[in-house]
Design an enzyme around this catalytic site. Structure first.
Site, short mmCIF file in Angstrom:
data_model
loop_
_atom_site.label_atom_id
_atom_site.label_comp_id
_atom_site.label_asym_id
_atom_site.label_seq_id
_atom_site.Cartn_x
_atom_site.Cartn_y
_atom_site.Cartn_z
N LYS A 1 0.97 -1.22 -0.11
CA LYS A 1 -0.09 -0.05 0.02
C LYS A 1 0.84 1.18 0.02
O LYS A 1 0.67 2.23 -0.78
CB LYS A 1 -1.08 0.02 1.30
CG LYS A 1 -1.80 1.10 1.40
CD LYS A 1 -2.90 0.89 2.34
CE LYS A 1 -2.47 0.66 3.77
NZ LYS A 1 -2.06 1.75 4.51
N ARG B 1 -10.42 5.68 9.69
CA ARG B 1 -10.42 4.34 10.32
C ARG B 1 -11.45 4.00 11.06
O ARG B 1 -11.60 2.92 11.47
CB ARG B 1 -8.87 4.31 11.31
CG ARG B 1 -7.84 3.67 10.29
CD ARG B 1 -6.86 3.38 11.54
NE ARG B 1 -5.65 2.64 11.22
CZ ARG B 1 -4.57 2.97 11.16
NH1 ARG B 1 -4.39 3.90 10.30
NH2 ARG B 1 -3.48 2.02 11.13
N ARG C 1 9.24 -12.65 3.83
CA ARG C 1 9.86 -11.33 4.11
C ARG C 1 10.68 -11.21 5.60
O ARG C 1 11.66 -10.73 6.06
CB ARG C 1 9.08 -9.99 4.04
CG ARG C 1 9.86 -8.84 3.94
CD ARG C 1 8.77 -7.62 4.29
NE ARG C 1 7.68 -7.55 3.13
CZ ARG C 1 6.84 -6.50 3.12
NH1 ARG C 1 6.52 -5.89 3.98
NH2 ARG C 1 5.87 -6.67 2.17
N ARG D 1 12.81 -11.21 11.21
CA ARG D 1 11.78 -10.60 12.16
C ARG D 1 11.02 -11.85 12.70
O ARG D 1 10.09 -12.24 12.23
CB ARG D 1 11.18 -9.50 11.39
CG ARG D 1 11.76 -8.43 11.04
CD ARG D 1 10.88 -7.54 10.27
NE ARG D 1 9.51 -7.48 10.77
CZ ARG D 1 8.39 -6.53 10.29
NH1 ARG D 1 8.82 -5.78 9.20
NH2 ARG D 1 7.48 -6.24 10.93
N ARG E 1 -3.06 -10.05 12.22
CA ARG E 1 -3.11 -9.00 11.73
C ARG E 1 -4.04 -8.62 10.53
O ARG E 1 -4.78 -7.53 10.38
CB ARG E 1 -1.96 -8.44 11.17
CG ARG E 1 -0.94 -8.14 12.37
CD ARG E 1 0.24 -7.06 12.16
NE ARG E 1 1.34 -7.72 11.24
CZ ARG E 1 2.37 -8.08 11.74
NH1 ARG E 1 2.62 -8.23 12.93
NH2 ARG E 1 3.23 -8.72 10.98
P1 AMP Z 1 -0.23 2.91 10.87
O1 AMP Z 1 1.10 3.22 10.18
O2 AMP Z 1 -1.07 3.45 9.65
O3 AMP Z 1 -0.48 1.63 10.81
O4 AMP Z 1 -0.58 3.74 11.99
C1 AMP Z 1 0.09 3.50 13.04
C2 AMP Z 1 -0.56 3.83 14.38
O5 AMP Z 1 -1.12 5.01 14.56
C3 AMP Z 1 -1.84 3.20 14.55
O6 AMP Z 1 -1.72 1.86 15.19
C4 AMP Z 1 -2.72 4.17 15.27
O7 AMP Z 1 -2.42 4.00 16.87
C5 AMP Z 1 -2.28 5.42 14.94
N1 AMP Z 1 -3.15 5.80 13.85
C6 AMP Z 1 -2.67 5.94 12.60
N2 AMP Z 1 -3.79 6.45 11.87
C7 AMP Z 1 -5.12 6.59 12.58
C8 AMP Z 1 -6.31 6.82 12.62
N3 AMP Z 1 -6.89 7.14 11.29
N4 AMP Z 1 -7.03 6.93 13.92
C9 AMP Z 1 -6.71 6.53 14.90
N5 AMP Z 1 -5.26 6.09 15.17
C10 AMP Z 1 -4.48 6.39 13.87
#
Ligand code: AMP
Length: 196
Positions: A15, A90, A129, A135, A146
């Protein structure tokens, strides 16, 4: 042309790579809320201090904080004509907030790019990976978990946008150029042509 886009996709479907390519092709910023939160944590800003423990626990940062962050990012000049959001919205509360924010400007989301991929194939890729990168926390069970979480969390959002007929499901398996071409074709099919 303006393009207000969202991208969603399961872990391991590339992505981030595609987000960068689409943003470059359409001349819009790729905005990842996860990246913005991580930068704030690294820089020790007040927002980062609030978000750190929440992120470490794997929880969502509250909508109140996340929505304000997105509001101020979208108010920056580079996002005036369009953007590609990655990792936002989200929650359904975030969907509503974004709708209202854009409606104030007489705008709306044009398309939601949904990368889809066979789960077993993604698991195989991620395991390979993990092995290559040593990892050990990535085993089949955690990877499958996940993916389940991804499906549970994105399903209501995708449904909300699907009801508007703006979700473009694109096969995410293949080399980045092939997947990128599929995305470009799907967007062009909606009158969203890059570089115009
Ligand atoms: P990501 O890299 O998109 O998985 O985001 C890492 C972390 O940032 C997530 O696990 C959340 O704790 C926080 N986060 C990112 N985007 C959001 C969102 N739209 N709403 C709430 N928390 C977010």
């Amino acid at each position: 042309m303006s393009a207000r886009l969202i991208i969603v996709g399961p872990p391991g479907a590339g992505k981030g790579t595609q987000a960068g390519r689409i943003a470059a092709a359409y001349g819009v910023p790729a905005i990842s809320t996860g990246d913005i939160f991580r930068k704030n944590v690294a820089d020790g800003t007040p927002l980062g201090k609030q978000a750190k423990a929440i992120m470490d626990a794997g929880d969502y940062v509250p909508d109140s904080l996340t929505n304000e962050l997105v509001k101020s990012r979208l108010a920056e000049p580079d996002a005036a004509e369009g953007f590609l959001l990655d990792g936002y919205p989200r929650t359904l509360g975030q969907v509503d907030f974004l709708d209202a924010l854009l409606a104030d400007q007489g705008a709306a989301i044009d398309a939601v790019i949904q990368l889809v991929a066979d789960q077993d194939e993604l698991v195989r890729r991620l395991l390979k990976r993990a092995q290559e990168q040593g990892r050990t926390d990535d085993n089949e069970q955690t990877i499958r978990r996940r993916q389940e979480v991804y499906i549970e969390q994105t399903a209501p959002l995708v449904s909300a946008y699907d009801a508007r007929g703006i979700v473009l499901a694109v096969d995410g398996l293949g080399d980045p150029d092939t997947v990128g071409d599929r995305i470009a074709a799907a967007l062009a099919g909606r009158g969203l042509t890059a570089g115009v």
